[in-house]
Design a protein around this motif. Structure first.
Motif, PDB file in Angstrom:
ATOM      1  N   GLU A 107       0.896  -1.248  -0.016  1.00 33.34           N
ATOM      2  CA  GLU A 107       0.343  -0.049  -0.359  1.00 33.34           C
ATOM      3  C   GLU A 107       0.863   1.733   0.008  1.00 33.34           C
ATOM      4  O   GLU A 107       0.537   2.501  -0.707  1.00 33.34           O
ATOM      5  CB  GLU A 107      -0.817  -0.179   1.075  1.00 33.34           C
ATOM      6  N   VAL A 108       1.915   1.768   0.750  1.00 34.45           N
ATOM      7  CA  VAL A 108       3.095   2.159   1.189  1.00 34.45           C
ATOM      8  C   VAL A 108       3.662   2.639  -0.156  1.00 34.45           C
ATOM      9  O   VAL A 108       3.606   3.234  -1.170  1.00 34.45           O
ATOM     10  CB  VAL A 108       3.779   2.114   2.161  1.00 34.45           C
ATOM     11  N   TRP A 139      -2.889   4.374   5.103  1.00 29.96           N
ATOM     12  CA  TRP A 139      -3.254   3.335   5.697  1.00 29.96           C
ATOM     13  C   TRP A 139      -2.253   2.303   5.372  1.00 29.96           C
ATOM     14  O   TRP A 139      -1.732   1.540   5.947  1.00 29.96           O
ATOM     15  CB  TRP A 139      -4.394   2.663   4.592  1.00 29.96           C
ATOM     16  N   GLY A 140      -1.418   2.384   4.797  1.00 34.75           N
ATOM     17  CA  GLY A 140      -0.418   0.573   5.078  1.00 34.75           C
ATOM     18  C   GLY A 140       0.726   0.972   5.672  1.00 34.75           C
ATOM     19  O   GLY A 140       0.784   0.164   6.540  1.00 34.75           O
ATOM     20  N   LEU A 141       1.189   2.566   6.448  1.00 36.22           N
ATOM     21  CA  LEU A 141       2.120   2.719   7.121  1.00 36.22           C
ATOM     22  C   LEU A 141       1.595   2.391   8.597  1.00 36.22           C
ATOM     23  O   LEU A 141       1.813   1.751   9.736  1.00 36.22           O
ATOM     24  CB  LEU A 141       2.600   4.571   7.128  1.00 36.22           C
ATOM     25  N   ILE A 142       0.109   2.483   8.153  1.00 41.49           N
ATOM     26  CA  ILE A 142      -0.931   1.977   9.450  1.00 41.49           C
ATOM     27  C   ILE A 142      -0.453   1.002  10.094  1.00 41.49           C
ATOM     28  O   ILE A 142      -0.944   0.303  11.074  1.00 41.49           O
ATOM     29  CB  ILE A 142      -2.372   3.318   9.862  1.00 41.49           C
ATOM     30  N   ARG A 143      -1.236   0.162   8.517  1.00 38.85           N
ATOM     31  CA  ARG A 143      -1.237  -1.381   9.020  1.00 38.85           C
ATOM     32  C   ARG A 143      -0.057  -2.001   9.137  1.00 38.85           C
ATOM     33  O   ARG A 143      -0.445  -2.607  10.354  1.00 38.85           O
ATOM     34  CB  ARG A 143      -2.155  -2.127   7.507  1.00 38.85           C
ATOM     35  N   LEU A 147       0.453  -4.175  12.272  1.00 42.66           N
ATOM     36  CA  LEU A 147       0.365  -5.901  12.792  1.00 42.66           C
ATOM     37  C   LEU A 147       1.859  -6.262  13.453  1.00 42.66           C
ATOM     38  O   LEU A 147       2.138  -7.042  14.093  1.00 42.66           O
ATOM     39  CB  LEU A 147       0.513  -6.051  10.495  1.00 42.66           C
ATOM     40  N   GLY A 148       3.168  -4.595  13.156  1.00 39.98           N
ATOM     41  CA  GLY A 148       3.958  -5.299  14.078  1.00 39.98           C
ATOM     42  C   GLY A 148       4.013  -4.985  15.673  1.00 39.98           C
ATOM     43  O   GLY A 148       5.006  -5.842  15.867  1.00 39.98           O
ATOM     44  N   LYS A 149       2.907  -4.234  15.747  1.00 42.93           N
ATOM     45  CA  LYS A 149       2.826  -4.138  17.624  1.00 42.93           C
ATOM     46  C   LYS A 149       2.041  -5.167  18.130  1.00 42.93           C
ATOM     47  O   LYS A 149       2.132  -5.876  18.854  1.00 42.93           O
ATOM     48  CB  LYS A 149       1.949  -3.457  17.676  1.00 42.93           C
ATOM     49  N   SER A 150       1.480  -6.179  16.865  1.00 48.34           N
ATOM     50  CA  SER A 150       0.992  -7.512  17.045  1.00 48.34           C
ATOM     51  C   SER A 150       1.782  -8.951  17.292  1.00 48.34           C
ATOM     52  O   SER A 150       0.885  -9.885  17.328  1.00 48.34           O
ATOM     53  CB  SER A 150      -0.568  -7.121  16.734  1.00 48.34           C
ATOM     54  N   GLY A 151       2.658  -8.443  16.972  1.00 49.62           N
ATOM     55  CA  GLY A 151       3.708  -9.626  16.651  1.00 49.62           C
ATOM     56  C   GLY A 151       3.722 -10.314  15.079  1.00 49.62           C
ATOM     57  O   GLY A 151       3.835 -11.160  14.473  1.00 49.62           O
TER      58      GLY A 151
END
Length: 197
Positions: A107-108, A139-143, A147-151
Motif C-alpha cells: 500500500e505504501v 493506511w499502509g503505514l498504520i497497517r 501488525l508490527g505491534k501485534s507480532g
C-alpha cells in the motif's frame, strides 16, 4: 468580495501548491526501509523502485530527484549536488530488499506512486489521485505499525511524521469540486441562519 468559485479556485491552488512542494521538494512524511536504507518521502521510495526495476531511464528519475536534492543542499548549507552524480548521492543500491518485504509495504509503495503521479499530473489539473495516494500511504503505514505491534509483521524503521497530515489536508483541499461543494454548503447554512433572524 470574491465569488464562491474564485474562493474555491484560490483555496485549491494554494493547497495543491503546498502538496506539490511537499512531494517534489521531498519534505519527509514517513520513514520505511528501502534500497537506499531508509526512504522518507514518496519520491525517494518511488525512485528507489524505478532504479531497482530499470523501468524508466535514469535521467527521468534524476530529473525528479534533483529539485529535492537542490533544496536539501540549500537548507542544510551544503554543496549543491551535480546532476551527473545525483544517484550516487542517494545510494539506491546500498541495501537489498526482499520481494516478501516489499509486499508487506504494498500500500505504501502504490500510494507513493500515486502521490508522485498526482503531483506531476496536477500541474495540468489537480484531481483525486493525490488524495487517494496519500490515503493509501497512511493506511499502509498504520497497517504495518499495527501488525508490527501485534507480532504479525516486522515494523522496524517504519515511522509516520506529522507532516503527512499536512500533505493529506493539502491533497483534500486541492480538489476544486469538493472545495466548491464545501463553500456552497457553508453559504447555504449561513443564508439559512440569516433568514431566521
Amino acid at each position: 468580495m470574491a465569488s464562491s468559485k474564485q474562493l474555491a479556485n484560490l483555496i485549491s491552488t494554494i493547497a495543491f501548491s503546498t502538496y506539490f512542494i511537499f512531494i517534489i521538494f521531498q519534505v519527509p512524511l514517513f520513514s520505511v526501509p528501502c534500497r537506499m536504507g531508509i526512504c522518507k518521502t514518496p519520491l525517494e521510495l518511488t525512485s528507489s523502485l524505478l532504479i531497482g526495476s530499470d523501468v524508466f531511464p535514469h535521467f527521468i528519475v534524476k530529473t525528479l530527484l534533483y529539485p529535492g536534492a537542490f533544496a536539501k543542499a540549500i537548507f542544510t548549507q551544503k554543496t549543491i549536488p551535480s546532476y551527473r552524480n545525483l544517484l550516487n548521492l542517494y545510494d539506491f543500491n546500498s541495501r537489498t530488499i526482499s520481494a516478501a518485504s516489499e509486499l508487506q509495504r504494498l500500500e505504501v509503495l502504490a500510494g507513493s506512486y500515486l502521490c508522485v503521479g498526482g503531483a506531476i499530473l496536477g500541474l495540468m489539473k489537480p484531481g483525486r489521485i493525490t488524495l487517494f495516494g496519500i490515503l493509501l500511504v497512511i493506511w499502509g503505514l498504520i497497517r504495518i505499525l499495527v501488525l508490527g505491534k501485534s507480532g504479525f509483521s516486522h515494523a522496524n524503521g517504519v515511522r509516520i511524521y506529522p507532516t503527512i497530515f499536512i500533505a493529506l489536508v493539502s491533497a483534500f483541499f486541492s480538489i476544486r469540486k469538493d472545495v466548491r461543494k464545501i463553500i456552497h454548503t457553508f453559504n447555504l447554512k449561513h443564508v439559512g441562519k440569516a433568514k431566521h433572524f
